[in-house]
Design a protein around this motif. Structure first.
Motif, mmCIF file in Angstrom:
data_model
loop_
_atom_site.group_PDB
_atom_site.id
_atom_site.type_symbol
_atom_site.label_atom_id
_atom_site.label_comp_id
_atom_site.label_asym_id
_atom_site.label_seq_id
_atom_site.Cartn_x
_atom_site.Cartn_y
_atom_site.Cartn_z
ATOM 1 N N GLU A 179 0.838 -1.199 0.000
ATOM 2 C CA GLU A 179 0.000 0.000 0.000
ATOM 3 C C GLU A 179 0.874 1.251 0.000
ATOM 4 O O GLU A 179 1.065 1.883 1.031
ATOM 5 C CB GLU A 179 -0.937 0.007 1.201
ATOM 6 C CG GLU A 179 -2.304 -0.487 0.824
ATOM 7 C CD GLU A 179 -2.899 -1.396 1.865
ATOM 8 O OE1 GLU A 179 -3.855 -0.977 2.502
ATOM 9 O OE2 GLU A 179 -2.394 -2.517 2.048
ATOM 10 N N PRO A 180 1.428 1.575 -1.168
ATOM 11 C CA PRO A 180 2.405 2.654 -1.184
ATOM 12 C C PRO A 180 1.762 4.025 -0.983
ATOM 13 O O PRO A 180 0.643 4.268 -1.447
ATOM 14 C CB PRO A 180 3.005 2.551 -2.598
ATOM 15 C CG PRO A 180 1.937 1.935 -3.426
ATOM 16 C CD PRO A 180 1.155 1.028 -2.511
ATOM 17 N N PHE A 181 2.448 4.881 -0.269
ATOM 18 C CA PHE A 181 2.058 6.288 -0.141
ATOM 19 C C PHE A 181 3.111 7.034 -0.957
ATOM 20 O O PHE A 181 4.180 7.381 -0.458
ATOM 21 C CB PHE A 181 2.086 6.687 1.336
ATOM 22 C CG PHE A 181 1.674 8.113 1.588
ATOM 23 C CD1 PHE A 181 0.405 8.566 1.243
ATOM 24 C CD2 PHE A 181 2.537 8.999 2.192
ATOM 25 C CE1 PHE A 181 0.022 9.875 1.489
ATOM 26 C CE2 PHE A 181 2.158 10.306 2.450
ATOM 27 C CZ PHE A 181 0.901 10.745 2.092
ATOM 28 N N VAL A 182 2.776 7.234 -2.252
ATOM 29 C CA VAL A 182 3.801 7.615 -3.222
ATOM 30 C C VAL A 182 4.549 8.893 -2.844
ATOM 31 O O VAL A 182 5.774 8.934 -2.856
ATOM 32 C CB VAL A 182 3.202 7.735 -4.646
ATOM 33 C CG1 VAL A 182 4.268 8.174 -5.637
ATOM 34 C CG2 VAL A 182 2.600 6.403 -5.078
ATOM 35 N N ARG A 183 3.806 9.930 -2.431
ATOM 36 C CA ARG A 183 4.507 11.195 -2.173
ATOM 37 C C ARG A 183 5.478 11.052 -1.003
ATOM 38 O O ARG A 183 6.515 11.701 -0.976
ATOM 39 C CB ARG A 183 3.534 12.342 -1.992
ATOM 40 C CG ARG A 183 2.612 12.230 -0.810
ATOM 41 C CD ARG A 183 1.419 13.121 -0.949
ATOM 42 N NE ARG A 183 0.419 12.535 -1.841
ATOM 43 C CZ ARG A 183 -0.858 12.894 -1.857
ATOM 44 N NH1 ARG A 183 -1.300 13.843 -1.069
ATOM 45 N NH2 ARG A 183 -1.699 12.316 -2.678
ATOM 46 N N GLY A 184 5.145 10.187 -0.056
ATOM 47 C CA GLY A 184 6.058 9.926 1.061
ATOM 48 C C GLY A 184 7.290 9.171 0.577
ATOM 49 O O GLY A 184 8.415 9.485 0.966
ATOM 50 N N LEU A 185 7.057 8.190 -0.277
ATOM 51 C CA LEU A 185 8.176 7.393 -0.777
ATOM 52 C C LEU A 185 9.130 8.236 -1.615
ATOM 53 O O LEU A 185 10.349 8.063 -1.541
ATOM 54 C CB LEU A 185 7.661 6.208 -1.609
ATOM 55 C CG LEU A 185 6.915 5.150 -0.799
ATOM 56 C CD1 LEU A 185 6.296 4.103 -1.711
ATOM 57 C CD2 LEU A 185 7.849 4.488 0.214
ATOM 58 N N ILE A 223 0.456 7.698 7.336
ATOM 59 C CA ILE A 223 0.949 7.731 8.715
ATOM 60 C C ILE A 223 1.574 6.397 9.102
ATOM 61 O O ILE A 223 2.701 6.348 9.596
ATOM 62 C CB ILE A 223 -0.190 8.114 9.684
ATOM 63 C CG1 ILE A 223 -0.556 9.585 9.457
ATOM 64 C CG2 ILE A 223 0.237 7.898 11.141
ATOM 65 C CD1 ILE A 223 -1.843 10.008 10.120
ATOM 66 N N THR A 224 0.880 5.292 8.814
ATOM 67 C CA THR A 224 1.417 4.011 9.287
ATOM 68 C C THR A 224 2.673 3.592 8.547
ATOM 69 O O THR A 224 3.471 2.844 9.088
ATOM 70 C CB THR A 224 0.375 2.876 9.185
ATOM 71 O OG1 THR A 224 -0.161 2.881 7.862
ATOM 72 C CG2 THR A 224 -0.730 3.049 10.191
ATOM 73 N N SER A 225 2.875 4.083 7.309
ATOM 74 C CA SER A 225 4.100 3.642 6.647
ATOM 75 C C SER A 225 5.276 4.572 6.926
ATOM 76 O O SER A 225 6.393 4.276 6.539
ATOM 77 C CB SER A 225 3.880 3.437 5.151
ATOM 78 O OG SER A 225 3.431 4.605 4.554
ATOM 79 N N PHE A 289 7.364 -4.722 11.423
ATOM 80 C CA PHE A 289 6.617 -4.093 10.342
ATOM 81 C C PHE A 289 7.558 -3.326 9.410
ATOM 82 O O PHE A 289 7.474 -3.399 8.196
ATOM 83 C CB PHE A 289 5.573 -3.162 10.961
ATOM 84 C CG PHE A 289 4.858 -2.295 9.977
ATOM 85 C CD1 PHE A 289 4.089 -2.873 8.974
ATOM 86 C CD2 PHE A 289 4.944 -0.916 10.045
ATOM 87 C CE1 PHE A 289 3.425 -2.074 8.055
ATOM 88 C CE2 PHE A 289 4.282 -0.123 9.131
ATOM 89 C CZ PHE A 289 3.532 -0.701 8.133
ATOM 90 N N ASP A 290 8.491 -2.625 10.031
ATOM 91 C CA ASP A 290 9.456 -1.838 9.270
ATOM 92 C C ASP A 290 10.280 -2.751 8.368
ATOM 93 O O ASP A 290 10.509 -2.458 7.197
ATOM 94 C CB ASP A 290 10.370 -1.098 10.250
ATOM 95 C CG ASP A 290 10.780 0.244 9.695
ATOM 96 O OD1 ASP A 290 10.002 0.809 8.904
ATOM 97 O OD2 ASP A 290 11.867 0.711 10.041
ATOM 98 N N ALA A 291 10.711 -3.880 8.948
ATOM 99 C CA ALA A 291 11.533 -4.813 8.176
ATOM 100 C C ALA A 291 10.704 -5.442 7.057
ATOM 101 O O ALA A 291 11.197 -5.701 5.965
ATOM 102 C CB ALA A 291 12.092 -5.895 9.092
ATOM 103 N N SER A 292 9.412 -5.661 7.323
ATOM 104 C CA SER A 292 8.572 -6.326 6.331
ATOM 105 C C SER A 292 8.366 -5.455 5.095
ATOM 106 O O SER A 292 8.006 -5.947 4.040
ATOM 107 C CB SER A 292 7.220 -6.706 6.937
ATOM 108 O OG SER A 292 6.432 -5.555 7.069
#
Ligand code: UDP
Ligand code: MG
Length: 323
Positions: A179-185, A223-225, A289-292
């Motif tokens: 579930e990418p949050f593109v602008r954050g990425l 937020i969660t990513s 979660f971070d590692a996943s």
């Protein structure tokens, strides 16, 4: 002329845009006709239930610059962008809405900044024409909240309208978040980033395809990513609760006439301890979660003095020449 050879890809996610898509294509084609660069238009039909895809296919016969990716169902705006940039071949890739809220007239400014050496040029909204006060307010709050709780800098008042150099796109394509949050990425990937300001236009046709439920989902993905704050809140709350328990206890000890009883004070301390345990579980969960997400640990922009291959070739020719 060298600039003639530059290819710019424009990625346009499309969901039920039949009322405006024809106009968008025509305006973009007219725009492209006067630009020094070559263009490809990549439409990603995100499972539209109307005639959007048919209209694009028909226009594709007329304009060879058009490409179309059709999703099997509605996967959402962010995944439509993700797919579009994956198939983009341009030296630079621009993401924009299919409803012309992001005006093409901003593109030359973006390209200019790109030529100046910036790798990401995002559009920063000055005004949001024709959007409800509620939408403007929630968007504003969201960007400010993200800034205060996330560990990366997401520029305020920007959407997904941006230009990215091919090397940024290459790095984005390596990320496989469900579930990418593109602008954050894009912010997370890094490189030299800057902005151009623009006035966000009214939708040319149709309604917003972002109902409140989709907006909330986008915000929660964002937020969660990028933030562990919600998971860590329990830790902070526990300290607060234990402190209150102790203060209550002290009041009771030093002031026998106070109405405070030890039950209340132990309740605060005990629930504080439980909350601390929950927060600790949260912290471990966050690490897993971070590692996943399997993001690369770091991205290297340049390397100097590491040209092993070239060096090897050079040494070989040196050897041959010498004997
Ligand atoms: N969109 C999409 N999938 C969706 C929702 C929207 O591909 O599930 C597209 C939509 O067609 C538009 C862009 O994403 O090109 C932005 O959506 P919209 O204009 O409705 O959002 P707003 O500008 O109102 O925030
Ligand atoms: Mg829009």
């Amino acid at each position: 002329m060298e600039t003639n050879q530059e290819l710019i890809s424009i990625v346009l996610p499309v969901f039920n845009e039949e009322s405006g898509i024809q106009n968008t294509i025509e305006i973009l084609q007219r725009f492209i006709a006067y630009q020094p660069e070559k263009y490809e238009l990549i439409f990603v039909d995100d499972g539209s239930k109307d005639k959007s895809a048919d209209i694009i296919k028909k226009q594709k016969e007329k304009y060879p610059t058009i490409k179309l990716i059709e999703f099997s169902r509605n996967f959402g705006h962010q995944l439509a962008i993700t797919a579009g940039i994956k198939y983009a071949k341009g030296n630079a890739v621009i993401v924009m809405d299919a409803d012309l809220q992001d005006p093409p007239s901003v593109i030359p400014n973006m390209i200019k900044k790109w030529h100046d050496g910036y790798d990401v040029v995002y559009g920063k909204r000055l005004v949001r024409e024709g959007e409800s006060i509620f939408k403007k307010f929630t968007a504003k709050m969201f960007y400010r909240l993200m800034k205060s709780i996330s560990n990366i800098e997401i520029p305020l008042d920007t959407g997904d309208f941006r230009l990215m150099d091919a090397k940024v796109v290459k790095e984005l394509n390596k990320l496989k978040e469900p579930e990418p949050f593109v602008r954050g990425l894009v912010s997370w990937v890094g490189f030299k980033q800057t902005s151009v300001q623009y006035e966000r236009q009214e939708r040319t046709a149709g309604e917003s395809k972002y109902p409140l439920s989709k907006m909330i989902r986008l915000a929660s993905d964002g937020i969660t990513s990028f933030s562990a704050v919600p998971l860590k809140i329990m830790n902070y709350a526990s300290i607060f609760s234990i402190l209150i328990g102790f203060i209550y206890g002290l009041v009771k000890i030093f002031n026998h006439f106070s109405s405070v009883d030890f039950a209340t004070c132990s309740m605060f301390i005990l629930s504080g301890i439980i909350m601390f345990g929950l927060g600790t579980v949260g912290n471990y969960l966050f690490r897993t979660f971070d590692a996943s997400k399997q993001r690369p640990q770091y991205i290297i922009a340049n390397r100097y003095g590491f040209d092993y291959e070239k060096n090897k070739k050079y040494l070989k020719t040196l050897k041959q020449n010498n004997g």
